[in-house]
Design a protein around this motif. Structure first.
Motif, PDB file in Angstrom:
ATOM      1  N   SER A 189     -11.054  -3.412   0.392  1.00 24.43           N
ATOM      2  CA  SER A 189     -11.644  -2.065   0.376  1.00 24.43           C
ATOM      3  C   SER A 189     -10.563  -0.990   0.348  1.00 24.43           C
ATOM      4  O   SER A 189     -10.739   0.069  -0.262  1.00 24.43           O
ATOM      5  CB  SER A 189     -12.549  -1.873   1.594  1.00 24.43           C
ATOM      6  OG  SER A 189     -11.818  -2.057   2.800  1.00 24.43           O
ATOM      7  N   SER A 190      -9.416  -1.261   0.987  1.00 29.65           N
ATOM      8  CA  SER A 190      -8.324  -0.281   0.994  1.00 29.65           C
ATOM      9  C   SER A 190      -7.775  -0.061  -0.410  1.00 29.65           C
ATOM     10  O   SER A 190      -7.410   1.065  -0.774  1.00 29.65           O
ATOM     11  CB  SER A 190      -7.207  -0.741   1.931  1.00 29.65           C
ATOM     12  OG  SER A 190      -6.722  -2.019   1.548  1.00 29.65           O
TER      13      SER A 190
ATOM     14  N   GLN B  76       0.817  -1.209   0.000  1.00 26.07           N
ATOM     15  CA  GLN B  76       0.000   0.000   0.000  1.00 26.07           C
ATOM     16  C   GLN B  76       0.854   1.264   0.000  1.00 26.07           C
ATOM     17  O   GLN B  76       0.563   2.226  -0.727  1.00 26.07           O
ATOM     18  CB  GLN B  76      -0.951   0.017   1.196  1.00 26.07           C
ATOM     19  CG  GLN B  76      -1.885   1.223   1.198  1.00 26.07           C
ATOM     20  CD  GLN B  76      -3.012   1.088   2.192  1.00 26.07           C
ATOM     21  OE1 GLN B  76      -3.262   0.033   2.740  1.00 26.07           O
ATOM     22  NE2 GLN B  76      -3.717   2.192   2.439  1.00 26.07           N
TER      23      GLN B  76
ATOM     24  N   LYS C 205     -10.353   1.965  -2.335  1.00 20.94           N
ATOM     25  CA  LYS C 205     -10.307   3.352  -1.870  1.00 20.94           C
ATOM     26  C   LYS C 205      -9.141   4.093  -2.507  1.00 20.94           C
ATOM     27  O   LYS C 205      -9.255   5.274  -2.866  1.00 20.94           O
ATOM     28  CB  LYS C 205     -10.204   3.391  -0.348  1.00 20.94           C
ATOM     29  CG  LYS C 205     -10.191   4.796   0.238  1.00 20.94           C
ATOM     30  CD  LYS C 205     -10.108   4.783   1.758  1.00 20.94           C
ATOM     31  CE  LYS C 205     -10.058   6.198   2.316  1.00 20.94           C
ATOM     32  NZ  LYS C 205      -9.956   6.206   3.794  1.00 20.94           N
ATOM     33  N   GLN C 206      -7.996   3.413  -2.661  1.00 16.38           N
ATOM     34  CA  GLN C 206      -6.832   4.042  -3.299  1.00 16.38           C
ATOM     35  C   GLN C 206      -7.175   4.511  -4.706  1.00 16.38           C
ATOM     36  O   GLN C 206      -6.823   5.620  -5.110  1.00 16.38           O
ATOM     37  CB  GLN C 206      -5.663   3.058  -3.359  1.00 16.38           C
ATOM     38  CG  GLN C 206      -4.729   3.122  -2.172  1.00 16.38           C
ATOM     39  CD  GLN C 206      -3.411   2.422  -2.449  1.00 16.38           C
ATOM     40  OE1 GLN C 206      -3.362   1.411  -3.148  1.00 16.38           O
ATOM     41  NE2 GLN C 206      -2.338   2.951  -1.899  1.00 16.38           N
TER      42      GLN C 206
END
Length: 417
Positions: free
Chosen positions: A59-60, A23, A63-64
């Motif tokens: 979901s992360s 991430q 979202k990015q």
């Protein structure tokens, strides 16, 4: 009229590298890309597939992407973002967010649709690109990863995958020719494995049924630029205007020496063939370094101790280390601990250790690996196949990969119900 755009691909948002999240690395890439967009203000940003690393991204990771689209639209509201699904993406999933994408001047093409009469919906695959005055300066022919179930059976010309791929390209290019004017460029964006493309070990083989990589003869001379995705190494394929932009970060240790980049392309179709196409490769800074250490144990320890020191507090910012050591004898039980202690403190993540036995006889060396990464279906199949005494068989492997693709397709369809 000229059109200027960025060609990118294979972001693989949400990837885990030997159980470590990427991430932070993706955040750094996206922040850098926003700077390039703000500075250059291109007409379009192309993302040629494999936006996410898996068909059900966390979901992360989603979202990015959505935060990036919002930020990009804020700094370059006239820029269009065009995306296609790759083999790692769910085409259905990324098309479900069309209402959201419209707010950010973005569009995605995930699958090949049919018209009411059962023919290919070419309209969805032809996307106009506008300049700041809302004049069409180019047409983008968008071809997501082509799964057999989505492209076969339209008519007698699409009975097999190979014929269907050729037919789809012919029909789409013919329709684009009808629409374009002499001042408008034609850009074809595709996620595919082309003949002559150089692969790395992080890329799953793309097998369409039992067919091999695709030929560049699919692309008509009228196409000004072919923006490819899937292969992670930046490269041209036979012609300078047929290119893979490559992935923005190294997705395996075999990609350490790749010159990760985005491609800035400028097209002026009114010029001659030699001058209508210009491009610049813009190097992407690497936020986390990778190190491949190889040699006999004494040499490995020497290389580990010589690595740069200086603590890095956040573990997601620490550098990756892959060790391949050569030995005549079985490993000591605490060898991993010795490797860890030889590394400068709090700077590195030792993610992989592999061992190569140096034979003292004439028989071949034996290599084994200790990997912290979950095996792929392909690797599991190969292990079981070899364990049962069968020799390597490319045809059988291709058939198995076809079944895996069909299973992934069925899973996507079940999720839509």
């Amino acid at each position: 009229m000229t059109v200027r755009f960025f060609h990118t691909s294979d972001w693989h948002l949400g990837q885990f590298f030997y159980q470590h999240s990427r991430q932070y690395e993706h955040e750094q890439f996206l922040a850098w890309l926003l700077q390039q967009i703000q500075q250059k203000q291109p007409n379009a940003l192309l993302i040629a597939g494999d936006i996410f690393d898996v068909i059900n991204p966390a979901s992360s990771a989603q979202k990015q992407l959505y935060q990036f689209l919002a930020d990009a639209h804020a700094i370059a509201p006239q820029m269009q973002t065009l995306m296609i699904a790759g083999n790692h993406d769910s085409g259905y999933r990324i098309e479900q967010i069309e209402p959201l994408l419209e707010k950010y001047n973005a569009k995605t093409v995930g699958i090949i649709h049919k018209n009411n009469e059962g023919s290919i919906d070419l309209e969805r695959l032809l996307v106009p690109i506008y300049d700041e005055n809302k004049i069409i300066v180019a047409w983008c022919l968008t071809l997501p990863f082509l799964r057999p179930a989505e492209i076969t059976g339209f008519n007698e010309q699409t009975a097999t995958s190979q014929n269907a791929i050729a037919y789809l390209h012919q029909q789409l290019i013919a329709e684009a020719k009808k629409r374009k004017t002499p001042e408008q460029a034609l850009i074809l964006m595709s996620h595919a494995h082309m003949q002559g493309g150089e692969t790395s070990d992080s890329e799953r083989p793309i097998i369409i049924g039992n067919e091999e990589a695709l030929s560049t003869t699919l692309f008509d001379e009228v196409i000004d630029y072919v923006a490819l995705g899937h292969l992670h190494k930046p490269q041209k394929v036979q012609n300078a205007h047929i290119r893979y932009s490559g992935s923005p970060i190294p997705l395996s240790f075999s990609e350490i020496n790749y010159k990760h980049q985005i491609v800035e392309v400028t097209l002026d179709p009114t010029q001659s063939n030699e001058s209508r196409f210009q491009f610049e490769a813009i190097a992407i800074p690497r936020s986390v370094q990778l190190h491949k250490i190889k040699g006999e144990l004494t040499e490995v320890f020497k290389q580990l101790s010589a690595l740069p020191s200086g603590e890095i507090d956040n573990i997601e910012h620490r550098e990756y280390v892959d060790i391949e050591y050569h030995t005549h004898i079985p490993p000591q039980p605490n060898l991993r601990q010795q490797f860890e202690e030889a590394l400068p403190k709090n700077r590195y993540r030792l993610v992989r250790i592999s061992r190569q036995y140096l034979s003292t006889e004439k028989n071949a060396d034996i290599s084994t690996a200790i990997s912290l990464e979950p095996p792929t279906p392909e690797k599991l199949f190969q292990q079981i196949w070899e364990k049962n005494g069968y020799s390597e068989d490319d045809a059988v492997l291709k058939d198995f990969l076809s079944l895996v693709q069909e299973a992934e397709k069925s899973l996507e369809e079940e999720q839509r119900i």
